[in-house]
Design a protein around this motif. Structure first.
Motif, PDB file in Angstrom:
ATOM      1  N   TYR A   1       1.006   8.512   7.288  1.00 32.80           N
ATOM      2  CA  TYR A   1      -0.286   8.309   6.976  1.00 32.80           C
ATOM      3  C   TYR A   1      -0.363   7.426   5.735  1.00 32.80           C
ATOM      4  O   TYR A   1      -1.530   6.826   5.361  1.00 32.80           O
ATOM      5  CB  TYR A   1      -0.877   9.887   6.541  1.00 32.80           C
ATOM      6  CG  TYR A   1      -0.808  10.772   7.734  1.00 32.80           C
ATOM      7  CD1 TYR A   1      -2.063  10.629   8.764  1.00 32.80           C
ATOM      8  CD2 TYR A   1       0.085  11.547   7.821  1.00 32.80           C
ATOM      9  CE1 TYR A   1      -1.909  11.568   9.810  1.00 32.80           C
ATOM     10  CE2 TYR A   1      -0.086  12.266   9.129  1.00 32.80           C
ATOM     11  CZ  TYR A   1      -0.878  12.405   9.946  1.00 32.80           C
ATOM     12  OH  TYR A   1      -1.129  13.219  11.116  1.00 32.80           O
ATOM     13  N   ALA A   2       0.648   7.638   4.893  1.00 32.72           N
ATOM     14  CA  ALA A   2       0.729   6.764   3.677  1.00 32.72           C
ATOM     15  C   ALA A   2       0.868   5.291   4.017  1.00 32.72           C
ATOM     16  O   ALA A   2       0.062   4.518   3.548  1.00 32.72           O
ATOM     17  CB  ALA A   2       2.040   7.019   2.925  1.00 32.72           C
ATOM     18  N   ARG A   3       1.521   4.827   5.013  1.00 28.62           N
ATOM     19  CA  ARG A   3       1.621   3.536   5.507  1.00 28.62           C
ATOM     20  C   ARG A   3       0.251   3.168   6.113  1.00 28.62           C
ATOM     21  O   ARG A   3      -0.175   2.032   5.928  1.00 28.62           O
ATOM     22  CB  ARG A   3       2.673   3.468   6.617  1.00 28.62           C
ATOM     23  CG  ARG A   3       4.029   2.950   6.053  1.00 28.62           C
ATOM     24  CD  ARG A   3       4.741   2.464   6.855  1.00 28.62           C
ATOM     25  NE  ARG A   3       5.917   1.373   6.477  1.00 28.62           N
ATOM     26  CZ  ARG A   3       5.855   0.438   5.784  1.00 28.62           C
ATOM     27  NH1 ARG A   3       4.282  -0.268   5.719  1.00 28.62           N
ATOM     28  NH2 ARG A   3       7.067  -0.157   5.308  1.00 28.62           N
ATOM     29  N   THR A   4      -0.439   3.828   6.817  1.00 28.09           N
ATOM     30  CA  THR A   4      -1.674   3.630   7.195  1.00 28.09           C
ATOM     31  C   THR A   4      -2.989   3.222   6.369  1.00 28.09           C
ATOM     32  O   THR A   4      -3.589   2.385   6.500  1.00 28.09           O
ATOM     33  CB  THR A   4      -2.070   4.561   8.355  1.00 28.09           C
ATOM     34  OG1 THR A   4      -1.217   4.653   9.453  1.00 28.09           O
ATOM     35  CG2 THR A   4      -3.383   4.298   9.144  1.00 28.09           C
ATOM     36  N   THR A   5      -2.860   4.392   5.337  1.00 24.69           N
ATOM     37  CA  THR A   5      -3.733   4.490   4.281  1.00 24.69           C
ATOM     38  C   THR A   5      -3.611   3.203   3.401  1.00 24.69           C
ATOM     39  O   THR A   5      -4.533   2.544   3.063  1.00 24.69           O
ATOM     40  CB  THR A   5      -3.751   5.565   3.652  1.00 24.69           C
ATOM     41  OG1 THR A   5      -3.832   6.645   4.343  1.00 24.69           O
ATOM     42  CG2 THR A   5      -4.720   5.746   2.732  1.00 24.69           C
ATOM     43  N   ARG A   6      -2.296   2.854   3.117  1.00 21.28           N
ATOM     44  CA  ARG A   6      -2.187   1.772   2.200  1.00 21.28           C
ATOM     45  C   ARG A   6      -2.361   0.587   2.774  1.00 21.28           C
ATOM     46  O   ARG A   6      -2.972  -0.496   2.400  1.00 21.28           O
ATOM     47  CB  ARG A   6      -0.544   1.821   1.812  1.00 21.28           C
ATOM     48  CG  ARG A   6      -0.115   0.567   0.927  1.00 21.28           C
ATOM     49  CD  ARG A   6       0.798  -0.385   1.928  1.00 21.28           C
ATOM     50  NE  ARG A   6       1.275  -1.197   0.982  1.00 21.28           N
ATOM     51  CZ  ARG A   6       2.062  -2.249   1.691  1.00 21.28           C
ATOM     52  NH1 ARG A   6       2.277  -2.271   2.977  1.00 21.28           N
ATOM     53  NH2 ARG A   6       2.582  -3.289   0.919  1.00 21.28           N
TER      54      ARG A   6
ATOM     55  N   VAL B   1      -6.669  -3.936   2.386  1.00 19.57           N
ATOM     56  CA  VAL B   1      -7.881  -4.845   2.807  1.00 19.57           C
ATOM     57  C   VAL B   1      -8.956  -4.608   2.156  1.00 19.57           C
ATOM     58  O   VAL B   1      -9.847  -5.786   2.056  1.00 19.57           O
ATOM     59  CB  VAL B   1      -8.057  -4.389   4.516  1.00 19.57           C
ATOM     60  CG1 VAL B   1      -9.250  -5.190   5.182  1.00 19.57           C
ATOM     61  CG2 VAL B   1      -6.729  -4.836   5.261  1.00 19.57           C
ATOM     62  N   GLU B   2      -9.285  -3.274   1.956  1.00 19.76           N
ATOM     63  CA  GLU B   2     -10.807  -2.929   1.336  1.00 19.76           C
ATOM     64  C   GLU B   2     -10.898  -3.153  -0.058  1.00 19.76           C
ATOM     65  O   GLU B   2     -11.923  -3.396  -0.609  1.00 19.76           O
ATOM     66  CB  GLU B   2     -11.055  -1.639   1.645  1.00 19.76           C
ATOM     67  CG  GLU B   2     -11.042  -1.215   3.056  1.00 19.76           C
ATOM     68  CD  GLU B   2     -12.251  -1.667   3.659  1.00 19.76           C
ATOM     69  OE1 GLU B   2     -13.311  -2.046   3.225  1.00 19.76           O
ATOM     70  OE2 GLU B   2     -12.147  -1.961   4.955  1.00 19.76           O
ATOM     71  N   HIS B   3      -9.705  -2.927  -0.941  1.00 15.92           N
ATOM     72  CA  HIS B   3      -9.685  -2.706  -2.231  1.00 15.92           C
ATOM     73  C   HIS B   3     -10.142  -4.159  -3.218  1.00 15.92           C
ATOM     74  O   HIS B   3     -10.447  -4.047  -4.275  1.00 15.92           O
ATOM     75  CB  HIS B   3      -8.445  -2.230  -3.238  1.00 15.92           C
ATOM     76  CG  HIS B   3      -7.525  -3.527  -3.564  1.00 15.92           C
ATOM     77  ND1 HIS B   3      -6.702  -4.071  -2.501  1.00 15.92           N
ATOM     78  CD2 HIS B   3      -7.259  -3.783  -4.728  1.00 15.92           C
ATOM     79  CE1 HIS B   3      -6.178  -4.971  -3.024  1.00 15.92           C
ATOM     80  NE2 HIS B   3      -6.186  -4.600  -4.564  1.00 15.92           N
ATOM     81  N   LYS B   4     -10.227  -5.294  -2.339  1.00 17.32           N
ATOM     82  CA  LYS B   4     -10.528  -6.502  -3.060  1.00 17.32           C
ATOM     83  C   LYS B   4     -12.113  -6.951  -2.588  1.00 17.32           C
ATOM     84  O   LYS B   4     -12.434  -8.056  -2.772  1.00 17.32           O
ATOM     85  CB  LYS B   4      -9.631  -7.513  -2.559  1.00 17.32           C
ATOM     86  CG  LYS B   4      -8.151  -7.532  -3.452  1.00 17.32           C
ATOM     87  CD  LYS B   4      -7.220  -8.533  -3.260  1.00 17.32           C
ATOM     88  CE  LYS B   4      -5.986  -8.202  -4.150  1.00 17.32           C
ATOM     89  NZ  LYS B   4      -5.025  -9.643  -3.932  1.00 17.32           N
ATOM     90  N   LYS B   5     -12.708  -5.944  -1.754  1.00 18.99           N
ATOM     91  CA  LYS B   5     -14.060  -6.361  -1.337  1.00 18.99           C
ATOM     92  C   LYS B   5     -15.027  -6.529  -2.459  1.00 18.99           C
ATOM     93  O   LYS B   5     -14.627  -5.482  -3.337  1.00 18.99           O
ATOM     94  CB  LYS B   5     -14.240  -5.758   0.057  1.00 18.99           C
ATOM     95  CG  LYS B   5     -13.392  -6.072   1.279  1.00 18.99           C
ATOM     96  CD  LYS B   5     -13.920  -5.510   2.513  1.00 18.99           C
ATOM     97  CE  LYS B   5     -13.221  -5.628   3.596  1.00 18.99           C
ATOM     98  NZ  LYS B   5     -13.397  -5.059   4.976  1.00 18.99           N
TER      99      LYS B   5
END
Length: 294
Positions: free
Chosen positions: A168-173, A178-182
């Protein structure tokens, strides 16, 4: 798009697969059987006062001379009704699988969000720890921890969480990167929103689809892993038997023709894993935007 419209679209997309609907129906029946096991089972298979050693290893369809009870799936070496034992064992297997998955999801999701959002050395440290954990087979990690902690429901849940959180850590990261720079994240920062609010209210919802898919698959993996550990005598004690332990109990009688002691718990375990995987497979198709049709 309104939430009701999104829900309706999700249901329609999921219902396109008849196999997935069969899997969902089977999964609902399994959950009902696990939840209501004390009311559905004609016998409490772990109450010694209800057992009769004279009913030991009776074949399916046999009738007890002492109680008049019909054992539709036969009995094991202790005279336990196999139908009742499977319902109780299924209950423990589902509890262990779901509990370990939820806890691993919460831990891995939190760690992955922090790593993906902040980056830098913190991300490097977290991901290297996750890489080290993933370099070991899950069953080996669980076996080592159970050798240290001993047997028990709580202990095997801890062992399964320790062997699963890194997925889950890898999937979430990956999703957070991808999302945090949108633009919507940048806008939230400019508005002065707190970091916890940005993470939980804005970033996390957009990371959930892949997490839901992984979690659905990992429930089946956790149930299978727990059954394997219990079969090997490392998971749950005989006072808390799961499907894996029931299979193990009857394994020694297979060559003597008393197949039902292992066969029926094995079928229950197989159907549970198949049902979960069928539902998870359709969830993957529905939640993956690239596979959706407008």
């Amino acid at each position: 798009m309104k939430r009701s419209q999104m829900t309706g679209r999700f249901i329609r997309n999921f219902a396109k697969s008849k196999i997935a609907l069969v899997g969902l129906l089977l999964l609902v029946m399994i959950i009902i059987a696990a939840v209501f096991a004390p009311w559905l089972a004609p016998q409490n298979p772990y109450d010694l006062m209800q057992l009769d050693i004279m009913d030991s290893r009776m074949p399916p369809g046999s009738v007890s001379e002492s109680s008049g009870m019909t054992y539709i799936l036969g009995t094991d070496e202790q005279g336990r009704d196999m139908y009742s034992a499977i319902l109780y064992g299924l209950r423990i297997s589902v509890i262990v699988g779901v509990s370990s998955t939820v806890l691993a999801l919460l831990i891995g999701m939190t760690v992955g969000l922090i790593a993906g959002y902040f980056g830098g050395r913190l991300e490097t440290v977290i991901m290297r720890i996750a890489d080290i954990q993933l370099s070991f087979p899950s069953i080996l990690t669980a076996m080592i921890l159970l050798a240290l902690f001993g047997q028990g429901t709580g202990k095997i849940i801890i062992a399964l969480v320790a062997s699963q959180w890194a997925y889950y850590a890898r999937t979430t990261r990956s999703a957070a990167l991808v999302e945090h720079k949108k633009e919507y994240i940048e806008a939230a920062r400019l508005l002065g929103l707190s970091t916890p609010r940005i993470l939980m209210r804005h970033l996390l919802p957009n990371c959930l689809p892949p997490l839901i898919i992984v979690a659905a698959l990992q429930v089946a993996a956790a149930i299978s892993l727990e059954a394997t550990l219990s079969f090997l005598g490392l998971g749950l004690p005989v006072t808390e038997p799961s499907l894996g332990l029931l299979i193990s109990n009857g394994f020694q009688y297979l060559y003597s023709g008393r197949y039902w002691i292992s066969l029926f718990p094995g079928i229950a375990l197989l159907l549970t894993i198949i049902a979960i995987n069928l539902v998870a497979d359709q969830l993957r198709d529905v939640l993956n935007p690239r596979l959706q049709r407008q």
